[in-house]
Design an enzyme around this catalytic site. Sequence first.
Site, PDB file in Angstrom:
ATOM      1  N   LYS A 115     -54.945 142.933  -4.045  1.00  0.00           N
ATOM      2  CA  LYS A 115     -55.119 142.085  -5.151  1.00  0.00           C
ATOM      3  C   LYS A 115     -55.778 140.590  -4.499  1.00  0.00           C
ATOM      4  O   LYS A 115     -55.783 140.707  -3.190  1.00  0.00           O
ATOM      5  CB  LYS A 115     -53.912 141.680  -5.936  1.00  0.00           C
ATOM      6  CG  LYS A 115     -54.209 140.826  -7.184  1.00  0.00           C
ATOM      7  CD  LYS A 115     -54.106 142.059  -8.093  1.00  0.00           C
ATOM      8  CE  LYS A 115     -54.412 141.483  -9.704  1.00  0.00           C
ATOM      9  NZ  LYS A 115     -54.298 142.629 -10.729  1.00  0.00           N
TER      10      LYS A 115
HETATM   11  P1  NAD Z   1     -57.581 137.131 -19.720  1.00  0.00           P
HETATM   12  O1  NAD Z   1     -57.974 136.118 -18.723  1.00  0.00           O
HETATM   13  O2  NAD Z   1     -58.681 137.886 -20.274  1.00  0.00           O
HETATM   14  O3  NAD Z   1     -56.635 136.505 -20.698  1.00  0.00           O
HETATM   15  C1  NAD Z   1     -55.274 136.085 -20.561  1.00  0.00           C
HETATM   16  C2  NAD Z   1     -54.906 135.574 -21.842  1.00  0.00           C
HETATM   17  O4  NAD Z   1     -53.639 135.075 -21.686  1.00  0.00           O
HETATM   18  C3  NAD Z   1     -55.622 134.399 -22.497  1.00  0.00           C
HETATM   19  O5  NAD Z   1     -55.766 134.598 -23.716  1.00  0.00           O
HETATM   20  C4  NAD Z   1     -55.034 133.057 -22.360  1.00  0.00           C
HETATM   21  O6  NAD Z   1     -55.168 132.109 -23.149  1.00  0.00           O
HETATM   22  C5  NAD Z   1     -53.479 133.852 -22.286  1.00  0.00           C
HETATM   23  N1  NAD Z   1     -52.411 132.753 -21.707  1.00  0.00           N
HETATM   24  C6  NAD Z   1     -52.541 132.269 -20.675  1.00  0.00           C
HETATM   25  N2  NAD Z   1     -51.537 131.549 -20.455  1.00  0.00           N
HETATM   26  C7  NAD Z   1     -50.762 131.783 -21.664  1.00  0.00           C
HETATM   27  C8  NAD Z   1     -49.342 131.261 -21.955  1.00  0.00           C
HETATM   28  N3  NAD Z   1     -48.886 130.456 -21.329  1.00  0.00           N
HETATM   29  N4  NAD Z   1     -49.052 131.855 -23.043  1.00  0.00           N
HETATM   30  C9  NAD Z   1     -49.869 132.301 -23.965  1.00  0.00           C
HETATM   31  N5  NAD Z   1     -50.974 132.941 -23.565  1.00  0.00           N
HETATM   32  C10 NAD Z   1     -51.183 132.842 -22.255  1.00  0.00           C
HETATM   33  O7  NAD Z   1     -56.668 138.066 -18.638  1.00  0.00           O
HETATM   34  P2  NAD Z   1     -56.539 139.651 -18.716  1.00  0.00           P
HETATM   35  O8  NAD Z   1     -57.201 140.366 -17.958  1.00  0.00           O
HETATM   36  O9  NAD Z   1     -56.072 140.046 -20.278  1.00  0.00           O
HETATM   37  O10 NAD Z   1     -55.213 139.544 -18.161  1.00  0.00           O
HETATM   38  C11 NAD Z   1     -53.711 139.325 -18.763  1.00  0.00           C
HETATM   39  C12 NAD Z   1     -52.686 140.117 -18.199  1.00  0.00           C
HETATM   40  O11 NAD Z   1     -52.951 141.473 -17.890  1.00  0.00           O
HETATM   41  C13 NAD Z   1     -52.557 139.628 -16.684  1.00  0.00           C
HETATM   42  O12 NAD Z   1     -51.110 139.564 -16.221  1.00  0.00           O
HETATM   43  C14 NAD Z   1     -52.964 140.698 -15.873  1.00  0.00           C
HETATM   44  O13 NAD Z   1     -52.831 140.826 -14.387  1.00  0.00           O
HETATM   45  C15 NAD Z   1     -52.786 141.791 -16.616  1.00  0.00           C
HETATM   46  N6  NAD Z   1     -53.718 143.027 -16.426  1.00  0.00           N
HETATM   47  C16 NAD Z   1     -55.193 143.108 -16.712  1.00  0.00           C
HETATM   48  C17 NAD Z   1     -55.985 144.168 -16.479  1.00  0.00           C
HETATM   49  C18 NAD Z   1     -57.447 143.975 -16.967  1.00  0.00           C
HETATM   50  O14 NAD Z   1     -58.087 145.125 -16.555  1.00  0.00           O
HETATM   51  N7  NAD Z   1     -58.087 143.049 -17.061  1.00  0.00           N
HETATM   52  C19 NAD Z   1     -55.366 145.398 -16.046  1.00  0.00           C
HETATM   53  C20 NAD Z   1     -54.062 145.477 -15.707  1.00  0.00           C
HETATM   54  C21 NAD Z   1     -53.367 144.181 -16.034  1.00  0.00           C
END
Ligand code: NAD
Length: 427
Positions: A115
């Site tokens: 990561k």
């Molecule tokens: P992203 O940046 O696209 O979206 C994150 C979202 O969370 C946004 O809508 C943001 O406004 C919201 N957010 C941030 N802080 C917040 C809070 N305090 N309360 C409520 N909402 C809040 O990120 P993503 O890619 O969607 O990732 C989200 C999660 O999923 C992370 O934990 C990431 O590690 C995990 N994840 C992502 C992927 C991927 O393919 N993108 C894969 C596996 C896991």
Amino acid sequence: MKSETISYLPEADKGPWGIYLEQVERVTPYLGKLSYWVDTLKRPKRILIVDVPIHLDDGTVVHFEGYRVHHNTSRGPAKGGVRYHQDVTLSEVMALSAWMTIKNAAVGLPYGGGKGGIRVDPRRLSPSELERITRRYTSEIGILIGPKKDIPAPDVGTGPREMAWMMDTYSMNVGATTPGVVTGKPIAIGGSLGRADATGNGVFFASRSAAEKIGLDIEGSRVVVQGFGNVGNAAARAFYDHGAKIVAISDVTGAVINEAGIDPYDLADYVSKSETRGVLGYPKAEPLPAAELFQVPCEFLIPAALERQITEQNAWKVETKIVAEGANGPTTPAADDILAERGVIVVPDVIANAGGVTVSYFEWVQDFNSYFWTEEEINKNLERVMREAFEAVWQVSQDRKVSLRTAAYIVAASRVLEARAMRGLYP
Ligand code: NAD
């Protein structure tokens, strides 16, 4: 023979890495002879901290701190996303890399865990500043990444655009176009069909598998989603497309609720045009204090924002049947216990959100072969991988009478440590 490790983090560190260590402690009694090697899981293989200086548009030079961590490479090259967020710390990146080791093994992908991240608020940088920070960071971690060594992907704050810049920078540095160095790229430069929504679709597949076990229908069920980014948005759409009702959604700007249901397509359209770029002020729902989101009664609760959201403080108030972890590490171990006591099924992150890395794996394979699959093939294979992974973990949880998280860790840790034992120690 005894195996020992020297702790280099204070006991008091209950940050993400502390939570991960606690999860490893919980699985150790189930590992049998392989527990001899368990300390392998308690230490990242290597950590790189980089200085990332860039010129801002006004000519000022600013230094950011970036990381790339390889937690484990026993089963294959390191694989895991890159996060841009103002709260990124080494502890967090270490935990996220370790969760990738567990996730890749739980799903059976031939990868280790890695990561990366930069402590930066990407919303405060212009597109050209973001390009400079991405290119400089990619160059700085160039000594670790490569299509057979370590393959980054998007995470919070990054997406296809950043992956294109990373792929280009790496390619320029090595003198050859190398699509397989990152996944989650735009389709035009070797990305995969189906990757953009893969994590959210996978959350849906895993949730549906869990629901089937308890005779719960998706159609007409109520869903609450925290986070409306890549994962939360796609998961909400998948549930909505299958007849579920999205009753509440939050993001960093706030939370909204509508018992009659929220159309996530319409909400996404609103978000893309709103001044805050968030759900705040969505006219077809009522505002809800963000702290009350987890109390909204529902059948599926999808935390899809950041880690440590469901804690011992609020787990008592959660009103759901299934928590499907779209985010990484959203539930603390203490909250896990409370939810288990209350009969809530938690589909752990390492299974629930594994759809993203699964299609990343498909993308990587396609890049190596320069042969691309149809979206139908991608989605069919994703559904199959998710179903098989869930079934295997469910079976272990039934046989050993443990939570799905511990079951997933039993499956994954056994695979990683078996590889470790077979490879032996070098020299
Ligand atoms: P992203 O940046 O696209 O979206 C994150 C979202 O969370 C946004 O809508 C943001 O406004 C919201 N957010 C941030 N802080 C917040 C809070 N305090 N309360 C409520 N909402 C809040 O990120 P993503 O890619 O969607 O990732 C989200 C999660 O999923 C992370 O934990 C990431 O590690 C995990 N994840 C992502 C992927 C991927 O393919 N993108 C894969 C596996 C896991």
